[in-house]
Design a protein around this motif. Structure first.
Motif, PDB file in Angstrom:
ATOM      1  N   GLY A  10      42.686  45.495  43.020  1.00  0.00           N
ATOM      2  CA  GLY A  10      43.143  45.687  41.642  1.00  0.00           C
ATOM      3  C   GLY A  10      43.383  44.373  40.919  1.00  0.00           C
ATOM      4  N   SER A  11      44.047  43.448  41.575  1.00  0.00           N
ATOM      5  CA  SER A  11      44.325  42.151  40.949  1.00  0.00           C
ATOM      6  C   SER A  11      43.050  41.351  40.726  1.00  0.00           C
ATOM      7  CB  SER A  11      45.296  41.343  41.805  1.00  0.00           C
ATOM      8  OG  SER A  11      46.583  41.913  41.739  1.00  0.00           O
ATOM      9  N   THR A  12      42.142  41.407  41.683  1.00  0.00           N
ATOM     10  CA  THR A  12      40.875  40.695  41.536  1.00  0.00           C
ATOM     11  C   THR A  12      40.068  41.251  40.368  1.00  0.00           C
ATOM     12  OG1 THR A  12      40.834  40.218  43.901  1.00  0.00           O
ATOM     13  CG2 THR A  12      38.747  40.034  42.715  1.00  0.00           C
ATOM     14  N   LEU A  13      39.967  42.573  40.278  1.00  0.00           N
ATOM     15  CA  LEU A  13      39.223  43.182  39.178  1.00  0.00           C
ATOM     16  C   LEU A  13      39.871  42.889  37.824  1.00  0.00           C
ATOM     17  CD1 LEU A  13      38.225  46.634  40.702  1.00  0.00           C
ATOM     18  CD2 LEU A  13      36.757  44.652  40.256  1.00  0.00           C
ATOM     19  N   LEU A  14      41.185  42.929  37.758  1.00  0.00           N
ATOM     20  CA  LEU A  14      41.879  42.639  36.499  1.00  0.00           C
ATOM     21  C   LEU A  14      41.694  41.174  36.101  1.00  0.00           C
ATOM     22  CD1 LEU A  14      43.638  43.794  34.267  1.00  0.00           C
ATOM     23  CD2 LEU A  14      45.641  43.340  35.675  1.00  0.00           C
ATOM     24  N   THR A  15      41.761  40.269  37.054  1.00  0.00           N
ATOM     25  CA  THR A  15      41.579  38.845  36.759  1.00  0.00           C
ATOM     26  C   THR A  15      40.155  38.560  36.302  1.00  0.00           C
ATOM     27  OG1 THR A  15      43.250  38.262  38.393  1.00  0.00           O
ATOM     28  CG2 THR A  15      41.741  36.520  37.717  1.00  0.00           C
ATOM     29  N   ILE A  16      39.175  39.052  37.047  1.00  0.00           N
ATOM     30  CA  ILE A  16      37.773  38.817  36.692  1.00  0.00           C
ATOM     31  C   ILE A  16      37.440  39.484  35.354  1.00  0.00           C
ATOM     32  CG2 ILE A  16      35.385  39.339  37.352  1.00  0.00           C
ATOM     33  CD1 ILE A  16      36.281  38.895  40.271  1.00  0.00           C
ATOM     34  N   ALA A  18      39.484  40.157  32.818  1.00  0.00           N
ATOM     35  CA  ALA A  18      40.117  39.425  31.713  1.00  0.00           C
ATOM     36  C   ALA A  18      39.334  38.159  31.386  1.00  0.00           C
ATOM     37  CB  ALA A  18      41.563  39.087  32.063  1.00  0.00           C
ATOM     38  N   LEU A  19      38.948  37.419  32.420  1.00  0.00           N
ATOM     39  CA  LEU A  19      38.193  36.191  32.184  1.00  0.00           C
ATOM     40  C   LEU A  19      36.791  36.484  31.643  1.00  0.00           C
ATOM     41  CD1 LEU A  19      39.358  34.106  35.261  1.00  0.00           C
ATOM     42  CD2 LEU A  19      40.140  33.947  32.889  1.00  0.00           C
ATOM     43  N   ALA A  20      36.197  37.579  32.076  1.00  0.00           N
ATOM     44  CA  ALA A  20      34.865  37.959  31.569  1.00  0.00           C
ATOM     45  C   ALA A  20      34.917  38.286  30.078  1.00  0.00           C
ATOM     46  CB  ALA A  20      34.323  39.148  32.355  1.00  0.00           C
ATOM     47  N   VAL A  21      35.994  38.908  29.643  1.00  0.00           N
ATOM     48  CA  VAL A  21      36.148  39.191  28.214  1.00  0.00           C
ATOM     49  C   VAL A  21      36.243  37.884  27.433  1.00  0.00           C
ATOM     50  CG1 VAL A  21      37.749  40.141  26.504  1.00  0.00           C
ATOM     51  CG2 VAL A  21      37.152  41.479  28.507  1.00  0.00           C
ATOM     52  N   LEU A  66      43.564  33.088  24.924  1.00  0.00           N
ATOM     53  CA  LEU A  66      44.999  33.127  25.222  1.00  0.00           C
ATOM     54  C   LEU A  66      45.357  34.416  25.954  1.00  0.00           C
ATOM     55  CD1 LEU A  66      47.790  31.806  24.884  1.00  0.00           C
ATOM     56  CD2 LEU A  66      47.994  33.049  22.734  1.00  0.00           C
ATOM     57  N   ALA A  67      44.902  35.550  25.423  1.00  0.00           N
ATOM     58  CA  ALA A  67      45.199  36.835  26.050  1.00  0.00           C
ATOM     59  C   ALA A  67      44.573  36.936  27.436  1.00  0.00           C
ATOM     60  CB  ALA A  67      44.698  37.974  25.167  1.00  0.00           C
ATOM     61  N   ALA A  68      43.332  36.479  27.576  1.00  0.00           N
ATOM     62  CA  ALA A  68      42.648  36.562  28.866  1.00  0.00           C
ATOM     63  C   ALA A  68      43.338  35.685  29.911  1.00  0.00           C
ATOM     64  CB  ALA A  68      41.187  36.159  28.713  1.00  0.00           C
ATOM     65  N   ALA A  69      43.740  34.495  29.515  1.00  0.00           N
ATOM     66  CA  ALA A  69      44.402  33.591  30.461  1.00  0.00           C
ATOM     67  C   ALA A  69      45.755  34.138  30.906  1.00  0.00           C
ATOM     68  CB  ALA A  69      44.570  32.210  29.830  1.00  0.00           C
ATOM     69  N   ILE A  70      46.528  34.643  29.959  1.00  0.00           N
ATOM     70  CA  ILE A  70      47.843  35.195  30.317  1.00  0.00           C
ATOM     71  C   ILE A  70      47.684  36.420  31.211  1.00  0.00           C
ATOM     72  CG2 ILE A  70      49.907  36.344  29.396  1.00  0.00           C
ATOM     73  CD1 ILE A  70      49.681  34.449  26.982  1.00  0.00           C
ATOM     74  N   ALA A  71      46.724  37.290  30.880  1.00  0.00           N
ATOM     75  CA  ALA A  71      46.500  38.487  31.688  1.00  0.00           C
ATOM     76  C   ALA A  71      46.025  38.118  33.093  1.00  0.00           C
ATOM     77  CB  ALA A  71      45.499  39.401  31.006  1.00  0.00           C
ATOM     78  N   ALA A  72      45.150  37.128  33.208  1.00  0.00           N
ATOM     79  CA  ALA A  72      44.651  36.719  34.525  1.00  0.00           C
ATOM     80  C   ALA A  72      45.768  36.117  35.375  1.00  0.00           C
ATOM     81  CB  ALA A  72      43.503  35.723  34.358  1.00  0.00           C
ATOM     82  N   VAL A  73      46.576  35.260  34.775  1.00  0.00           N
ATOM     83  CA  VAL A  73      47.696  34.666  35.515  1.00  0.00           C
ATOM     84  C   VAL A  73      48.706  35.746  35.902  1.00  0.00           C
ATOM     85  CG1 VAL A  73      49.676  33.100  35.295  1.00  0.00           C
ATOM     86  CG2 VAL A  73      47.408  32.364  34.553  1.00  0.00           C
ATOM     87  N   ALA A  74      48.949  36.682  35.007  1.00  0.00           N
ATOM     88  CA  ALA A  74      49.880  37.768  35.318  1.00  0.00           C
ATOM     89  C   ALA A  74      49.338  38.658  36.440  1.00  0.00           C
ATOM     90  CB  ALA A  74      50.155  38.601  34.067  1.00  0.00           C
ATOM     91  N   ALA A  75      48.024  38.858  36.489  1.00  0.00           N
ATOM     92  CA  ALA A  75      47.441  39.669  37.563  1.00  0.00           C
ATOM     93  C   ALA A  75      47.590  38.974  38.913  1.00  0.00           C
ATOM     94  CB  ALA A  75      45.973  39.947  37.266  1.00  0.00           C
ATOM     95  N   VAL A  76      47.392  37.662  38.931  1.00  0.00           N
ATOM     96  CA  VAL A  76      47.585  36.906  40.171  1.00  0.00           C
ATOM     97  C   VAL A  76      49.069  36.913  40.553  1.00  0.00           C
ATOM     98  CG1 VAL A  76      47.412  34.604  41.213  1.00  0.00           C
ATOM     99  CG2 VAL A  76      45.529  35.500  39.832  1.00  0.00           C
ATOM    100  N   SER A  97      50.243  43.318  32.893  1.00  0.00           N
ATOM    101  CA  SER A  97      49.142  42.393  32.678  1.00  0.00           C
ATOM    102  C   SER A  97      48.059  43.036  31.826  1.00  0.00           C
ATOM    103  CB  SER A  97      48.565  41.963  34.030  1.00  0.00           C
ATOM    104  OG  SER A  97      47.398  41.214  33.861  1.00  0.00           O
ATOM    105  N   ALA A  98      47.725  44.272  32.110  1.00  0.00           N
ATOM    106  CA  ALA A  98      46.713  44.980  31.320  1.00  0.00           C
ATOM    107  C   ALA A  98      47.186  45.203  29.887  1.00  0.00           C
ATOM    108  CB  ALA A  98      46.376  46.316  31.983  1.00  0.00           C
ATOM    109  N   ILE A  99      48.463  45.478  29.707  1.00  0.00           N
ATOM    110  CA  ILE A  99      49.009  45.667  28.356  1.00  0.00           C
ATOM    111  C   ILE A  99      48.921  44.367  27.559  1.00  0.00           C
ATOM    112  CG2 ILE A  99      51.161  46.073  27.079  1.00  0.00           C
ATOM    113  CD1 ILE A  99      51.830  48.199  29.235  1.00  0.00           C
ATOM    114  N   VAL A 100      49.215  43.242  28.203  1.00  0.00           N
ATOM    115  CA  VAL A 100      49.079  41.937  27.535  1.00  0.00           C
ATOM    116  C   VAL A 100      47.647  41.739  27.071  1.00  0.00           C
ATOM    117  CG1 VAL A 100      49.057  39.446  27.971  1.00  0.00           C
ATOM    118  CG2 VAL A 100      51.027  40.811  28.646  1.00  0.00           C
ATOM    119  N   LEU A 101      46.671  42.087  27.920  1.00  0.00           N
ATOM    120  CA  LEU A 101      45.263  41.942  27.555  1.00  0.00           C
ATOM    121  C   LEU A 101      44.899  42.836  26.374  1.00  0.00           C
ATOM    122  CD1 LEU A 101      42.589  40.568  28.206  1.00  0.00           C
ATOM    123  CD2 LEU A 101      42.102  42.444  29.783  1.00  0.00           C
TER     124      LEU A 101
END
Length: 135
Positions: A10-16, A18-21, A66-76, A97-101
């Motif tokens: 879950g964390s890997t998919l959310l991080t990837i 967010a960064l892909a967006v 900004l949103a992608a970076a915060i969401a990725a860090v929050a997922a980790v 983390s998903a809500i932040v994104l």
């Protein structure tokens, strides 16, 4: 499924994701992606032509990153907290983390739509939109 595997996945998919967006909106802003329904921020007016598509996404790129970076860090961070405490705590932090994104992408979409009326997107010599990459 083992809770630890679920948290890692879950964390890997959310991080990837967010960064892909962030990368996708950035590439659209650079003019490297043609207007398409499947990619980019929502809105028919953003896809009227290639220049408008690129320029509006360029305006939204800082908020998207900004949103992608915060969401990725929050997922980790959710993964780190979840491995120490459990899947319940991980789930709460992953949802946050998903809500932040989602909120960040909503603000980026708003910025892209407001960029349609920005004078900064117009070239003084032709009163037409600037070409992507022309600064």
């Amino acid at each position: 499924m083992d809770p630890d595997v679920a948290m890692w996945l879950g964390s890997t998919l959310l991080t990837i994701g967010a960064l892909a967006v962030g990368v996708t909106v950035h590439l659209i802003g650079l003019g490297r992606v043609a207007p398409t329904f499947a990619l980019g921020l929502p809105g028919r007016r953003l896809r009227t032509d290639a220049a408008t598509f690129a320029l509006t996404h360029r305006a939204a790129t800082p908020l998207t990153w900004l949103a992608a970076a915060i969401a990725a860090v929050a997922a980790v961070g959710a993964l780190a907290a979840g491995l120490g405490t459990g899947i319940g705590e991980w789930a709460v932090l992953a949802v946050l983390s998903a809500i932040v994104l989602v909120i960040g992408l909503t603000l980026a979409t708003w910025r892209a739509h407001t960029a349609l009326g920005d004078d900064a997107l117009l070239d003084d010599s032709t009163n037409g939109p600037l070409r992507p990459g022309a600064d």
